[in-house]
Write an enzyme that holds these catalytic residues in place. Structure first.
Site, mmCIF file in Angstrom:
data_model
loop_
_atom_site.group_PDB
_atom_site.id
_atom_site.type_symbol
_atom_site.label_atom_id
_atom_site.label_comp_id
_atom_site.label_asym_id
_atom_site.label_seq_id
_atom_site.Cartn_x
_atom_site.Cartn_y
_atom_site.Cartn_z
ATOM 1 N N SER A 176 42.897 42.702 46.687
ATOM 2 C CA SER A 176 41.664 42.142 46.130
ATOM 3 C C SER A 176 41.868 41.361 44.847
ATOM 4 O O SER A 176 41.041 40.531 44.501
ATOM 5 C CB SER A 176 40.652 43.260 45.893
ATOM 6 O OG SER A 176 41.188 44.243 45.023
ATOM 7 N N HIS A 204 38.559 41.978 52.146
ATOM 8 C CA HIS A 204 38.724 40.554 51.819
ATOM 9 C C HIS A 204 39.384 39.774 52.949
ATOM 10 O O HIS A 204 39.683 38.590 52.788
ATOM 11 C CB HIS A 204 39.547 40.399 50.536
ATOM 12 C CG HIS A 204 38.894 41.057 49.372
ATOM 13 N ND1 HIS A 204 37.885 40.474 48.655
ATOM 14 C CD2 HIS A 204 39.072 42.288 48.838
ATOM 15 C CE1 HIS A 204 37.472 41.301 47.703
ATOM 16 N NE2 HIS A 204 38.181 42.414 47.799
ATOM 17 N N LYS A 235 30.813 41.117 51.550
ATOM 18 C CA LYS A 235 31.611 39.976 51.096
ATOM 19 C C LYS A 235 31.393 38.806 52.073
ATOM 20 O O LYS A 235 30.347 38.182 52.021
ATOM 21 C CB LYS A 235 33.057 40.405 50.913
ATOM 22 C CG LYS A 235 33.139 41.573 49.891
ATOM 23 C CD LYS A 235 34.530 41.984 49.550
ATOM 24 C CE LYS A 235 34.603 43.338 48.856
ATOM 25 N NZ LYS A 235 33.972 43.411 47.539
HETATM 26 C C1 LIG Z 1 39.637 46.034 48.916
HETATM 27 C C2 LIG Z 1 38.257 46.526 48.643
HETATM 28 N N1 LIG Z 1 37.825 47.613 49.305
HETATM 29 C C3 LIG Z 1 36.596 48.095 49.096
HETATM 30 C C4 LIG Z 1 35.727 47.497 48.218
HETATM 31 C C5 LIG Z 1 34.384 48.098 48.006
HETATM 32 O O1 LIG Z 1 33.457 47.514 48.879
HETATM 33 P P1 LIG Z 1 31.917 47.538 48.510
HETATM 34 O O2 LIG Z 1 31.716 46.460 47.492
HETATM 35 O O3 LIG Z 1 31.228 47.278 49.800
HETATM 36 O O4 LIG Z 1 31.626 48.890 47.939
HETATM 37 C C6 LIG Z 1 36.127 46.341 47.528
HETATM 38 C C7 LIG Z 1 35.279 45.592 46.587
HETATM 39 O O5 LIG Z 1 34.233 45.791 46.201
HETATM 40 C C8 LIG Z 1 37.428 45.861 47.739
HETATM 41 O O6 LIG Z 1 37.862 44.792 47.058
#
Ligand SMILES: Cc1ncc(COP(=O)(O)O)c(C=O)c1O
Length: 394
Positions: A176, A204, A235
């Protein structure tokens, strides 16, 4: 001074105190931020679907038909038609037998890892995995072996040391904060050899990689080999919520044991309907994914032309690593004055000494405005005298 005020002061002194900025209007390629028009280069609305008319309409219609909220957890009374429909669509899209929705990606990771990793087992986690994976490992009472980033030799060593106690290998598909892709084929190989499950977080990667945006696992042709794929609706799918895809036995197990699924209100119907409309648009218009890839390349090329290094990025996430927090935020502020919003990212989101601007590109940007943003980033870095081996391209 209270202890909290002291801690806030410490954060300010070390350049780590954060504040909220106010974005007006939807998450388009240009927004009004704190009353100024800027090019938005840090939203994860990668495909521009959050503000798409059909996605908005789907959310509005679902609110009228089903109501604003689900009213209870899924296992109480919160299980509704939009949940069932979207789970079926997501499983089919990802090529899995089954899918289970969670409230968010954070909740999915925390719930899945803590449900699957038992007290006597070992979880293997890449050192640059997202904080929600880190927290999932903490919550699972298993031992966690953190392997060096994408270092399959280090992981193999850890698996051998665990001598059969390994239960789960977990990795971001696209990292990320760096935008690079996990070595999935090698991870599959190691998981099979050591009889571990493999879980890939495609937060992502969905909408960005693979055929029709099916993600990094599909891009590597490994959907039959990866046990669990987590994805978020927040996203590229422009909404809010998350899911895990797996076989039916695993999703039934998670439904019975993942505490963040059991003890949390079901996702609201308008968010699910929006995500489903976004998924339908993605399937109907896969060229959005190609546009995203081309735009990301335009930004990386533009930065390189300015002599700026974007590290190992292969995707729409393009980091510009500065190093310390203060110059990172100074660069962020200067770029904002020049009309470009790329958020500075500091510890604890990234390791100490690796603060960066994290650019994230959207399919709805124009290549020309991305090249101009890169030019402005180069000008701002030079003006502030910010350089260093990670920032300057060799
Ligand atoms: C790799 C990754 N996994 C999980 C999440 C969490 O997802 P959410 O925003 O839906 O809680 C994020 C970013 O927010 C992320 O970058």
């Amino acid at each position: 001074m209270t202890d909290v005020a002291e801690r806030l002061e410490e954060l300010r002194e070390s350049g780590l105190r954060r504040r909220l900025r106010l974005v007006e209007g939807p998450q388009g390629p240009r927004v009004t931020l704190d009353e100024r028009q800027v090019l938005l280069l840090c939203s994860n609305n990668y495909l521009g679907l959050a503000e798409h008319p059909l996605v908005r309409e789907a959310a509005a219609e679902a609110a009228l038909r089903w109501g604003a909220g689900a009213g209870a957890a899924r296992l109480i009374s919160g299980n509704m038609e939009p949940h069932r429909q979207l789970e079926e669509r997501l499983a089919a899209f990802k090529g899995y037998e089954s899918a289970l929705l969670f409230g968010s990606g954070y909740l999915a990771n925390v719930g899945v890892i803590s449900a699957l990793a038992g007290r006597d087992s070992v979880v293997f986690s890449d050192e640059l995995n997202h904080a929600s994976i880190v927290d999932g490992c903490r919550l699972a009472r298993a031992e966690t072996f953190v392997y060096r980033h994408a270092d399959v030799e280090h992981l193999a060593w850890g698996l051998r040391e665990a001598a059969g106690h390994g239960s789960l290998i977990v990795t971001d598909g696209v990292f990320s904060m760096d935008g690079d892709v996990a070595p999935l084929a090698e991870l599959v190989e190691l998981a099979r050899r050591h009889d571990c499950r493999l879980m890939v977080d495609e937060a992502h990667a969905t909408g960005a990689l693979g055929p029709g945006g099916r993600g990094s696992v599909a891009a590597a042709g490994l959907a039959d080999e990866v046990d669990l794929v987590v994805g978020t609706l927040g996203k590229a799918l422009g909404s809010y919520g998350a899911y895990v895809c797996a076989n039916a036995e695993l999703t039934e197990y998670l439904l019975n044991t993942a505490r963040s699924f059991i003890f949390s209100t079901a996702a609201p119907p308008p968010a699910l309907a929006a995500a489903q409309a976004a998924l339908e648009l993605l399937e109907a218009e896969p060229e959005r994914v190609d546009r995203l890839g081309a735009n990301a390349a335009a930004l990386r090329d533009g930065l390189a032309a300015e002599g700026l290094a974007s590290g190992p990025s292969e995707t729409q996430i393009v980091p510009l690593q500065v190093g310390e927090a203060e110059p990172t935020m100074a660069l962020c502020e200067r770029l904002l004055e020049l009309g470009v919003f790329a958020q500075g990212v500091r510890p604890p989101t990234v390791p100490t000494g690796s603060s960066r601007l994290r650019f994230s590109v959207m399919a709805t940007h124009e290549p020309q405005e991305l090249r101009e943003a890169a030019r402005l980033a180069g000008a701002a870095a030079r003006e502030l005298g910010i350089g260093g081996p990670t920032l300057l391209a060799a």
